[in-house]
Design an enzyme around this catalytic site. Sequence first.
Site, PDB file in Angstrom:
ATOM      1  N   ARG A 236       0.861  -1.181   0.000  1.00 62.81           N
ATOM      2  CA  ARG A 236       0.000   0.000   0.000  1.00 62.81           C
ATOM      3  C   ARG A 236       0.899   1.234   0.000  1.00 62.81           C
ATOM      4  O   ARG A 236       1.988   1.224   0.575  1.00 62.81           O
ATOM      5  CB  ARG A 236      -0.913   0.027   1.226  1.00 62.81           C
ATOM      6  CG  ARG A 236      -2.078  -0.962   1.190  1.00 62.81           C
ATOM      7  CD  ARG A 236      -3.102  -0.556   0.129  1.00 62.81           C
ATOM      8  NE  ARG A 236      -4.305  -1.381   0.194  1.00 62.81           N
ATOM      9  CZ  ARG A 236      -4.475  -2.500  -0.487  1.00 62.81           C
ATOM     10  NH1 ARG A 236      -3.490  -2.953  -1.266  1.00 62.81           N
ATOM     11  NH2 ARG A 236      -5.609  -3.187  -0.385  1.00 62.81           N
ATOM     12  N   GLU A 264      -2.738   8.502  -3.715  1.00 61.04           N
ATOM     13  CA  GLU A 264      -3.193   7.623  -4.785  1.00 61.04           C
ATOM     14  C   GLU A 264      -4.666   7.897  -5.063  1.00 61.04           C
ATOM     15  O   GLU A 264      -5.456   7.930  -4.107  1.00 61.04           O
ATOM     16  CB  GLU A 264      -3.001   6.158  -4.379  1.00 61.04           C
ATOM     17  CG  GLU A 264      -3.278   5.181  -5.498  1.00 61.04           C
ATOM     18  CD  GLU A 264      -3.021   3.738  -5.107  1.00 61.04           C
ATOM     19  OE1 GLU A 264      -3.971   2.935  -5.210  1.00 61.04           O
ATOM     20  OE2 GLU A 264      -1.893   3.418  -4.692  1.00 61.04           O
ATOM     21  N   HIS A 283      -1.514   0.766  -9.609  1.00 60.55           N
ATOM     22  CA  HIS A 283      -2.200  -0.161  -8.695  1.00 60.55           C
ATOM     23  C   HIS A 283      -2.933  -1.251  -9.479  1.00 60.55           C
ATOM     24  O   HIS A 283      -4.151  -1.431  -9.371  1.00 60.55           O
ATOM     25  CB  HIS A 283      -3.174   0.588  -7.787  1.00 60.55           C
ATOM     26  CG  HIS A 283      -3.472  -0.153  -6.510  1.00 60.55           C
ATOM     27  ND1 HIS A 283      -3.851   0.477  -5.350  1.00 60.55           N
ATOM     28  CD2 HIS A 283      -3.448  -1.485  -6.221  1.00 60.55           C
ATOM     29  CE1 HIS A 283      -4.062  -0.416  -4.390  1.00 60.55           C
ATOM     30  NE2 HIS A 283      -3.821  -1.620  -4.903  1.00 60.55           N
TER      31      HIS A 283
END
Length: 320
Positions: A236, A264, A283
């Site tokens: 993450r 993000e 991602h």
Amino acid sequence: MATPDQRTDARDVWLPIPPDEIEGLPDGLHYVHWDAGPDYPADPARCAFYAVPYMKSPEILLSPLARMSRVRAVQTLTAGIDHILPGLSDMPSGAQLCNARGLHDASTAELALTLILAALRGIPGFVRAQDAGEWRPDFRPALADKSVLIVGYGSIGSAIEDRLTPFECARVVRIARTARDTVRGPVHPLSDLSALLPDADVVVLATPLTDATRGLVGSRFLGRMKDGALLVNIARGGVVDTDALLAELESGRLYAALDVTDPEPLPAGHPLWHAPGVLITPHVAGPSSAFLPRAKRLLRDQLTLFAAGEPLRNVVATAH
């Protein structure tokens, strides 16, 4: 708040995949399809099992949860649960939150290996040269003979090591929250991290985002990495202090390959986009052709246990 008997009466199962596309779902439950659309498929108060849609806004995913007064299980389709944890307080006492441990192992491990190889062998530079119509040969480091440190040795970390095995690495070192032994060798505790970092040529982050891991990779962590080492993040974005990483990239001392960032999505104009020595993917570790068959299998297996009153797998939190 609903009583236990009232909760038992709730039989609706909310699925993000049309139920007729999942073979082997158990009888005795009422299946409805909701993939985060504007309209609910049924009264949320009658939902007993909520399978959370994949890759949707957390605000949308949490919106029905506050009304699911009789829900007994919430199943994510992600290994991480940080996007759903804020809804735990809305769940009735005893309701269980389950993650999707194992679902993304193959796809995420593939991308981790892709990022390692692409960064080491300079693939982004060759692609830019191709776009410019220029032949630019280069001498690049190989993965062979490198020392790889995996920080977060769960099922994804293990799957990454599976894929590293044929590449003749000098060693693979494993770190998890607590020490344990595996058939491949020891898993070191997080407390050993500082001592192990200086020997690693490649550091792969595969740890969940928790209070203990948020900002784990800061200036001290990065300062312990050897000159020229590669940091790979498929965990993450919040595990890494972006400013600290930017300082190391801009100095040219370290390299990075990132599938996740903080913030993000990474906004246009952010300095990380153009930092030297960084490869960024948006991602995409989980979403691949490997996702759907494994998601269907997970949902079928969990619902079979649920319908039979058996303990669910991958329970990571219980509402109080």
